[in-house]
Write a protein that holds these residues in place. Structure first.
Motif, PDB file in Angstrom:
ATOM      1  N   TYR A  89       4.228  53.995  76.132  1.00 45.41           N
ATOM      2  CA  TYR A  89       3.462  52.848  75.618  1.00 45.41           C
ATOM      3  C   TYR A  89       4.318  51.906  74.769  1.00 45.41           C
ATOM      4  O   TYR A  89       3.802  51.003  74.134  1.00 45.41           O
ATOM      5  CB  TYR A  89       2.215  53.294  74.841  1.00 45.41           C
ATOM      6  CG  TYR A  89       1.315  54.170  75.664  1.00 45.41           C
ATOM      7  CD1 TYR A  89       0.481  53.616  76.626  1.00 45.41           C
ATOM      8  CD2 TYR A  89       1.334  55.551  75.509  1.00 45.41           C
ATOM      9  CE1 TYR A  89      -0.332  54.432  77.415  1.00 45.41           C
ATOM     10  CE2 TYR A  89       0.527  56.368  76.301  1.00 45.41           C
ATOM     11  CZ  TYR A  89      -0.301  55.797  77.245  1.00 45.41           C
ATOM     12  OH  TYR A  89      -1.093  56.597  78.030  1.00 45.41           O
ATOM     13  N   SER A 121      -2.179  50.392  71.485  1.00 44.71           N
ATOM     14  CA  SER A 121      -2.370  49.622  72.717  1.00 44.71           C
ATOM     15  C   SER A 121      -3.356  48.474  72.488  1.00 44.71           C
ATOM     16  O   SER A 121      -4.377  48.645  71.828  1.00 44.71           O
ATOM     17  CB  SER A 121      -2.898  50.533  73.830  1.00 44.71           C
ATOM     18  OG  SER A 121      -1.945  51.553  74.129  1.00 44.71           O
ATOM     19  N   GLY A 128       1.640  49.226  74.201  1.00 43.54           N
ATOM     20  CA  GLY A 128       0.602  49.175  75.220  1.00 43.54           C
ATOM     21  C   GLY A 128       1.105  49.694  76.547  1.00 43.54           C
ATOM     22  O   GLY A 128       2.312  49.868  76.747  1.00 43.54           O
ATOM     23  N   SER A 141       0.197  46.433  81.152  1.00 43.52           N
ATOM     24  CA  SER A 141      -0.675  45.554  80.376  1.00 43.52           C
ATOM     25  C   SER A 141      -0.018  44.204  80.089  1.00 43.52           C
ATOM     26  O   SER A 141      -0.673  43.281  79.613  1.00 43.52           O
ATOM     27  CB  SER A 141      -1.065  46.222  79.045  1.00 43.52           C
ATOM     28  OG  SER A 141       0.072  46.379  78.202  1.00 43.52           O
ATOM     29  N   ARG A 142       1.269  44.091  80.353  1.00 43.67           N
ATOM     30  CA  ARG A 142       1.993  42.827  80.174  1.00 43.67           C
ATOM     31  C   ARG A 142       2.540  42.380  81.519  1.00 43.67           C
ATOM     32  O   ARG A 142       2.890  43.216  82.369  1.00 43.67           O
ATOM     33  CB  ARG A 142       3.166  43.013  79.207  1.00 43.67           C
ATOM     34  CG  ARG A 142       2.774  43.500  77.837  1.00 43.67           C
ATOM     35  CD  ARG A 142       2.365  42.367  76.939  1.00 43.67           C
ATOM     36  NE  ARG A 142       2.155  42.813  75.574  1.00 43.67           N
ATOM     37  CZ  ARG A 142       2.071  42.007  74.526  1.00 43.67           C
ATOM     38  NH1 ARG A 142       2.183  40.701  74.690  1.00 43.67           N
ATOM     39  NH2 ARG A 142       1.856  42.500  73.326  1.00 43.67           N
TER      40      ARG A 142
END
Length: 266
Positions: A153, A265, A99, A103-104
């Motif tokens: 990603y 993702s 991802g 996103s984290r």
């Protein structure tokens, strides 16, 4: 107190996937095995199954969250307290993800780096002095095909696995005149759990051509380790991909990898 004349194989991340397969393969070869993983029922189940199947061998387990800074020392102290002399150290525990980087949250990446790199180094540092006193000892560090590529990603994961590869090769050179052999395992797609299976489907044919079962990977890795090989890359296609990585221009690699892993993702 356990008989201190016995030696043990210690496997981290031993309750699932490659780690479980490595623990089972070592048991099949007649070794006593120490299983370390998160303190969950699965760990007890795997350990109990091995005890039942191999009643003449010794097995024990320790539940430990290796994202905790104290975990490697706790694992080592547990072995010392119980008289478990480790002659094979298998650093398998690790965490992957896919991802966009943002996103984290930062705590996820801190834990991932702690598990994939720091815990592995600390365990090696703790157990190595005693391993060097044994007639023969082995360390198997689990990297990945991601060790050989920069992967959009999947950037933190691939960076940690590149670290594992570099550390393993460097330390192997340092120890070449000793009795301790070091091998780094670099598997491609391994169908370890439902989430991995789903992500593998999203990757399409390219991933399907490289996928292997945990047992296949474990058997290959142990065979290479006992033959003193520096690297274990299970399967023909992963070896081919590694070779292609030296031929395909870097910008093309980046575009191909970004297109592939953006599909994963979340």
């Amino acid at each position: 107190m356990t008989d201190q004349s016995k030696t043990y194989t210690l496997v981290t991340g031993a309750s699932n996937g490659i780690g479980k397969a490595l623990a089972e393969s070592c048991a099949e070869r007649g070794f006593n095995v120490l299983l370390v993983a998160l303190p969950e029922p699965k760990l007890d189940e795997v350990t109990a199954a091995l005890k039942a199947q191999y009643p003449n061998q010794s097995f024990d387990s320790l539940g430990s969250n290796m994202m905790d800074k104290e975990s490697p020392q706790n694992i080592y102290d547990w072995c010392q307290t119980n008289g478990y002399q480790v002659d094979i150290l298998i650093n398998n525990a690790g965490l992957g993800n896919s991802g966009p980087f943002l996103s984290r949250d930062s705590s996820f990446y801190f834990g991932q780096m702690q598990l994939n790199m720091v815990a592995l180094v600390m365990l090696t540092h703790l157990f190595l002095p005693e391993m060097k006193t044994l007639p023969k000892a082995y360390i198997l560090n689990v990297g990945s095909m991601a060790s050989f590529f920069d992967i959009p990603y999947k950037g933190i994961y691939s960076a940690t696995k590149r670290f594992v590869y570099s550390f393993s090769r460097s330390l192997r050179k340092e120890l070449e005149a000793t009795n301790v052999g070091i091998t780094v395992l670099c598997p491609a797609a391994v169908l370890t759990n439902p989430d991995v299976v789903q992500r593998d489907k999203e990757m399409g044919k390219a991933s399907k051509m490289t996928q292997q079962t945990p047992k296949e990977v474990a058997e290959y890795a142990l065979g290479r380790m006992f033959r003193g090989k520096p690297v274990a890359i299970p399967g023909f296609m992963p070896k081919a991909y590694k070779a292609l990585g030296r031929i395909i221009p870097y910008s093309t690699q980046m575009r191909m990898l970004a297109n592939a892993f953006i599909k994963q993702s979340r």
